[in-house]
Design a protein around this motif. Sequence first.
Motif, PDB file in Angstrom:
ATOM      1  N   PRO A 103      -6.967   0.878  -2.393  1.00 25.52           N
ATOM      2  CA  PRO A 103      -5.536   1.424  -1.521  1.00 25.52           C
ATOM      3  C   PRO A 103      -4.369   0.344  -2.016  1.00 25.52           C
ATOM      4  CG  PRO A 103      -6.846   0.571  -0.051  1.00 25.52           C
ATOM      5  CD  PRO A 103      -7.829   0.379  -1.340  1.00 25.52           C
ATOM      6  N   TYR A 104      -4.735  -0.787  -2.426  1.00 27.93           N
ATOM      7  CA  TYR A 104      -3.640  -1.531  -2.709  1.00 27.93           C
ATOM      8  C   TYR A 104      -3.075  -1.904  -4.148  1.00 27.93           C
ATOM      9  CZ  TYR A 104      -4.434  -3.007   2.198  1.00 27.93           C
ATOM     10  OH  TYR A 104      -4.747  -3.008   3.607  1.00 27.93           O
ATOM     11  N   GLN A 163       0.901  -1.197  -0.060  1.00 23.65           N
ATOM     12  CA  GLN A 163      -0.005  -0.015   0.109  1.00 23.65           C
ATOM     13  C   GLN A 163       0.920   1.180   0.116  1.00 23.65           C
ATOM     14  OE1 GLN A 163      -2.360   0.285   3.486  1.00 23.65           O
ATOM     15  NE2 GLN A 163      -4.070   1.621   2.603  1.00 23.65           N
ATOM     16  N   HIS A 164       0.933   1.858  -0.988  1.00 26.42           N
ATOM     17  CA  HIS A 164       1.582   3.223  -1.394  1.00 26.42           C
ATOM     18  C   HIS A 164       1.074   4.368  -0.276  1.00 26.42           C
ATOM     19  CE1 HIS A 164       4.240   1.493  -4.241  1.00 26.42           C
ATOM     20  NE2 HIS A 164       3.257   0.926  -4.734  1.00 26.42           N
ATOM     21  N   SER A 165       2.134   5.366   0.250  1.00 29.60           N
ATOM     22  CA  SER A 165       1.675   6.335   0.847  1.00 29.60           C
ATOM     23  C   SER A 165       0.874   7.056   0.398  1.00 29.60           C
ATOM     24  CB  SER A 165       2.976   7.120   1.389  1.00 29.60           C
ATOM     25  OG  SER A 165       3.480   7.545   0.597  1.00 29.60           O
ATOM     26  N   ASN A 166       0.714   7.384  -1.008  1.00 27.61           N
ATOM     27  CA  ASN A 166      -0.227   8.273  -1.442  1.00 27.61           C
ATOM     28  C   ASN A 166      -1.497   7.503  -1.972  1.00 27.61           C
ATOM     29  OD1 ASN A 166       0.498   6.607  -3.621  1.00 27.61           O
ATOM     30  ND2 ASN A 166       0.510   8.318  -4.950  1.00 27.61           N
ATOM     31  N   LYS A 167      -1.786   6.459  -1.174  1.00 27.69           N
ATOM     32  CA  LYS A 167      -2.835   5.630  -1.483  1.00 27.69           C
ATOM     33  C   LYS A 167      -3.652   5.161  -0.240  1.00 27.69           C
ATOM     34  CE  LYS A 167      -3.704   2.963  -5.023  1.00 27.69           C
ATOM     35  NZ  LYS A 167      -3.493   1.887  -6.042  1.00 27.69           N
ATOM     36  N   LYS A 168      -3.125   5.711   1.086  1.00 30.73           N
ATOM     37  CA  LYS A 168      -3.784   5.477   2.338  1.00 30.73           C
ATOM     38  C   LYS A 168      -5.220   6.038   2.393  1.00 30.73           C
ATOM     39  CE  LYS A 168       0.548   4.478   4.560  1.00 30.73           C
ATOM     40  NZ  LYS A 168       1.492   4.983   5.617  1.00 30.73           N
ATOM     41  N   GLN A 207      -6.110   7.923   5.811  1.00 34.37           N
ATOM     42  CA  GLN A 207      -5.538   9.303   6.019  1.00 34.37           C
ATOM     43  C   GLN A 207      -6.108  10.168   4.958  1.00 34.37           C
ATOM     44  OE1 GLN A 207      -1.472  10.409   4.127  1.00 34.37           O
ATOM     45  NE2 GLN A 207      -0.758   9.741   6.323  1.00 34.37           N
TER      46      GLN A 207
END
Length: 147
Positions: free
Chosen positions: A110-111, A3-8, A11
């Motif tokens: 998100p994944y 899961q990349h930080s820009n797809k949390k 958040q």
Amino acid sequence: MIQHSNKKIGQLALRLTFSEEQREVTNHLGQLGWSYCQGKVGSMELQKIVAAIETASKRNAVVNGDLYREMHALYHAIIESMQGVTRGQVELKDLLRTVGLRFAVVRGTPYDDKAEGEWIAVALYGTIGAPVRGLEHETMGLGINHI
């Protein structure tokens, strides 16, 4: 399962409840192709809060109200987020508490692995306290569920 930080998704949903970040977040959600909605609700009754979030989600096509699995996922994300708001006791009126909340619902993937499917996040931010103006404090909650 990366899961990349820009797809949390959680958040992004939380950031969407804060007015100073909305434009940046909505632009990012648009680039991801994710759906979302926002709104406000205040009540001493849990069912009114759930209804407001469900109605906004259906009206903005974040969920399909005719599909049980989508409504079920949304419901559980709402209840989980309310547990954060109410510190685990999802009760308001009976405990003489009221809330004034801003909410955001975000639906996306998100994944990186498409087999992980779609997820939904419900973020709540606002105030909770006795039903007397000025006696409330900040609160927030986040619920995430797979669809």
